[in-house]
Design a protein around this motif. Structure first.
Motif, PDB file in Angstrom:
ATOM      1  N   ARG A 103      -7.769   1.916   3.912  1.00 32.67           N
ATOM      2  CA  ARG A 103      -6.427   1.704   4.149  1.00 32.67           C
ATOM      3  C   ARG A 103      -5.584   1.069   3.007  1.00 32.67           C
ATOM      4  O   ARG A 103      -6.275   0.094   2.090  1.00 32.67           O
ATOM      5  CB  ARG A 103      -6.345   0.650   5.214  1.00 32.67           C
ATOM      6  CG  ARG A 103      -4.762   0.832   5.798  1.00 32.67           C
ATOM      7  CD  ARG A 103      -4.861  -0.201   6.898  1.00 32.67           C
ATOM      8  NE  ARG A 103      -5.635   0.096   8.163  1.00 32.67           N
ATOM      9  CZ  ARG A 103      -5.611   1.442   8.899  1.00 32.67           C
ATOM     10  NH1 ARG A 103      -4.647   1.933   8.783  1.00 32.67           N
ATOM     11  NH2 ARG A 103      -6.405   1.517   9.845  1.00 32.67           N
ATOM     12  N   ARG A 104      -4.394   1.389   2.838  1.00 33.55           N
ATOM     13  CA  ARG A 104      -3.839   0.573   1.568  1.00 33.55           C
ATOM     14  C   ARG A 104      -2.546  -0.481   2.165  1.00 33.55           C
ATOM     15  O   ARG A 104      -2.243  -0.223   3.490  1.00 33.55           O
ATOM     16  CB  ARG A 104      -3.057   1.345   0.688  1.00 33.55           C
ATOM     17  CG  ARG A 104      -3.982   2.003  -0.161  1.00 33.55           C
ATOM     18  CD  ARG A 104      -3.328   3.146  -1.132  1.00 33.55           C
ATOM     19  NE  ARG A 104      -4.477   3.704  -1.878  1.00 33.55           N
ATOM     20  CZ  ARG A 104      -5.001   3.165  -2.970  1.00 33.55           C
ATOM     21  NH1 ARG A 104      -4.310   1.953  -3.384  1.00 33.55           N
ATOM     22  NH2 ARG A 104      -5.840   3.566  -3.600  1.00 33.55           N
ATOM     23  N   CYS A 105      -2.077  -1.184   1.554  1.00 28.45           N
ATOM     24  CA  CYS A 105      -0.983  -2.101   1.817  1.00 28.45           C
ATOM     25  C   CYS A 105       0.260  -1.386   1.435  1.00 28.45           C
ATOM     26  O   CYS A 105       0.207  -0.574   0.788  1.00 28.45           O
ATOM     27  CB  CYS A 105      -0.985  -3.506   1.267  1.00 28.45           C
ATOM     28  SG  CYS A 105      -2.509  -4.480   1.686  1.00 28.45           S
ATOM     29  N   GLY A 143       0.793  -0.325  -1.805  1.00 26.46           N
ATOM     30  CA  GLY A 143      -0.253   0.218  -2.493  1.00 26.46           C
ATOM     31  C   GLY A 143      -1.633  -0.346  -3.166  1.00 26.46           C
ATOM     32  O   GLY A 143      -2.548   0.339  -3.409  1.00 26.46           O
ATOM     33  N   ARG A 144      -1.686  -1.668  -2.948  1.00 26.68           N
ATOM     34  CA  ARG A 144      -2.883  -2.268  -2.984  1.00 26.68           C
ATOM     35  C   ARG A 144      -3.868  -2.049  -1.958  1.00 26.68           C
ATOM     36  O   ARG A 144      -3.502  -2.151  -0.947  1.00 26.68           O
ATOM     37  CB  ARG A 144      -2.843  -3.696  -3.120  1.00 26.68           C
ATOM     38  CG  ARG A 144      -1.922  -4.488  -4.438  1.00 26.68           C
ATOM     39  CD  ARG A 144      -1.824  -5.926  -4.352  1.00 26.68           C
ATOM     40  NE  ARG A 144      -0.861  -6.257  -4.876  1.00 26.68           N
ATOM     41  CZ  ARG A 144      -1.096  -6.772  -6.338  1.00 26.68           C
ATOM     42  NH1 ARG A 144      -2.148  -6.636  -6.940  1.00 26.68           N
ATOM     43  NH2 ARG A 144       0.013  -7.174  -7.007  1.00 26.68           N
ATOM     44  N   PRO A 145      -5.055  -1.851  -2.234  1.00 27.49           N
ATOM     45  CA  PRO A 145      -5.984  -1.850  -1.133  1.00 27.49           C
ATOM     46  C   PRO A 145      -6.042  -3.007  -0.209  1.00 27.49           C
ATOM     47  O   PRO A 145      -6.190  -4.094  -0.742  1.00 27.49           O
ATOM     48  CB  PRO A 145      -7.524  -1.602  -2.002  1.00 27.49           C
ATOM     49  CG  PRO A 145      -7.004  -2.089  -3.177  1.00 27.49           C
ATOM     50  CD  PRO A 145      -5.853  -2.015  -3.577  1.00 27.49           C
ATOM     51  N   ASN A 158      -0.461   2.725   6.603  1.00 21.54           N
ATOM     52  CA  ASN A 158      -0.681   1.458   5.581  1.00 21.54           C
ATOM     53  C   ASN A 158      -0.711   0.311   6.694  1.00 21.54           C
ATOM     54  O   ASN A 158      -0.389   0.414   7.754  1.00 21.54           O
ATOM     55  CB  ASN A 158       0.519   1.426   4.652  1.00 21.54           C
ATOM     56  CG  ASN A 158       1.745   1.151   4.911  1.00 21.54           C
ATOM     57  OD1 ASN A 158       1.829   0.258   6.056  1.00 21.54           O
ATOM     58  ND2 ASN A 158       2.620   1.464   4.313  1.00 21.54           N
ATOM     59  N   CYS A 202      -1.312  -8.965  -0.171  1.00 19.93           N
ATOM     60  CA  CYS A 202      -2.859  -8.379   0.022  1.00 19.93           C
ATOM     61  C   CYS A 202      -3.759  -8.905  -1.323  1.00 19.93           C
ATOM     62  O   CYS A 202      -4.917  -8.161  -1.358  1.00 19.93           O
ATOM     63  CB  CYS A 202      -2.564  -6.926   0.031  1.00 19.93           C
ATOM     64  SG  CYS A 202      -1.939  -6.435   1.680  1.00 19.93           S
TER      65      CYS A 202
END
Ligand code: HEC
Ligand code: HEC
Length: 324
Positions: A241-243, A246-248, A168, A318
């Motif tokens: 990729r996600r932060c 879980g956010r993109p 991540n 994010c």
């Protein structure tokens, strides 16, 4: 979080002052104005100078770069591979590279005028025309002459496979940007030319500076860290990729893209500074680097409104700040 990253945070705090002081000195390496700039095609050296450079080259450089500059143990210094790497850069960059880092097995001993003679030889072999005036050694003059840029490598890029993200964003930051930029920030107070003391080599296995010191020289470490920062910028744009929350990663947002470009530029500027082997130049370049981190963190990382369970409000990371 503050405890874990206190070292970087305190560097950043220190740098706030340095940024103000640095502003008065102007930007570190102004981008050459394409309209005013001359190029290596404008007859910028003499034949006599290239002859001197040739003799020196055969003595000091040919063993690695080849008699005809076509490479061998070291990269070619002529042809499209060379211009692919150096096109768009100034003759000052090239001269500094030679003067400060070559010959690789005994660097830092060439005089400015020997270095200029070597550049003249490179230009002659590269079929750039000679002229009436010798190539000088002053920074301002040389910065105004650029090597012609090569055609874009976009066609190569479009054939490259897209590799999926492994980690991540937080892992990428902590794994690549945090250690690499710390090495660069360390130059503010540590001179990379000073070799590690015998008892200290290899100490602190997880400190990059100590651990790496046994293998690479101080300046190589700084070079490599700056390259890592610049080269990691495209990884911030990897699709999928996600932060950590879980956010993109917001790879389509124009400001995110701009911040990643800023990071790549700061990494390149730090590399350029490191290549001059000047502690002062790298120290100045850390201002640009700290800004590149801060500009993005202000909008996408450092969110107000934490709770006891989530003091630094990681849940809000994010997404662009309201009004930001
Ligand atoms: C012991 C081998 C060795 C010798 C001798 C040597 N070089 Fe190099 N040179 C290298 C290596 C390895 C690299 C690639 C790594 C780097 O950029 O530092 C390099 C890179 C370069 C580059 C940058 C090339 C590129 O594509 O980025 C230039 C310019 C250069 N050398 C010039 C010289 C000149 C001029 C001399 C003679 C004064 C010289 N070198 C002597 C090993 C050597
Ligand atoms: C394009 C935006 C952007 C840039 C440029 C950027 N960061 Fe980050 N950084 C973030 C975001 C967003 C996070 C939070 C990641 C997450 O939660 O997954 C983060 C997290 C971090 C973390 C982890 C901190 C924590 O509390 O989890 C470190 C360390 C870090 N960044 C260092 C750096 C350094 C050093 C630089 C500059 C050399 C830099 N970053 C440049 C966006 C950026």
């Amino acid at each position: 979080m503050l405890a874990r990253f206190s070292r970087l945070e305190s560097w950043l705090a220190t740098l706030c002052l340095a940024v103000v002081a640095g502003a008065a000195m102007g930007p570190l390496s102004p981008v050459v104005d394409a309209q005013r700039a001359r190029t290596a095609n404008d007859a910028v050296y003499t034949d006599a100078q290239a002859v001197r450079g040739r003799a020196l080259y055969q003595q000091r450089c040919a063993v690695c770069h080849g008699e005809r500059l076509s490479g061998g143990l070291a990269p070619p210094l002529s042809g499209s591979a060379f211009l692919g790497a150096w096109g768009g850069q100034s003759l000052w960059d090239l001269l500094s590279k030679i003067r400060n880092t070559m010959p690789a097995d005994d660097p830092g001993k060439l005089t400015p005028s020997q270095s200029a003679d070597l550049v003249a030889h490179l230009l002659q072999v590269g079929k750039f025309p000679s002229g009436e005036a010798e190539l000088g050694t002053d920074a301002a003059g040389l910065k105004a002459i650029v090597l012609p840029a090569q055609p874009s490598i976009a066609s190569v890029a479009s054939r490259a496979p897209t590799l999926p993200a492994t980690g991540n964003l937080q892992q990428l930051m902590a794994g690549i940007l945090f250690p690499s930029s710390n090495i660069i920030f360390n130059v503010q107070t540590n001179d990379p030319s000073v070799p590690a003391k015998p008892g200290e080599v290899g100490k602190g296995a997880f400190s990059w500076v100590d651990w790496g010191a046994g293998i690479y020289s101080g300046w190589d470490l700084v070079d490599n860290a700056a390259v890592s920062v610049a080269e990691s910028a495209p990884l911030l744009l990897t699709p999928g990729r996600r932060c950590q929350n879980g956010r993109p990663v917001p790879i389509d947002r124009p400001d995110w893209i701009k911040f990643t470009q800023g990071l790549a530029e700061a990494g390149r500027a730090a590399y350029k500074a490191s290549q001059t082997r000047s502690q002062e130049a790298v120290t100045e370049a850390t201002n640009q680097l700290a800004d590149a981190c801060l500009n993005c963190h202000r909008v996408y990382r450092d969110k107000p409104g934490g709770t006891r369970a989530d003091p630094s409000n990681k849940a809000a990371r994010c997404v662009p700040s309201a009004g930001g």
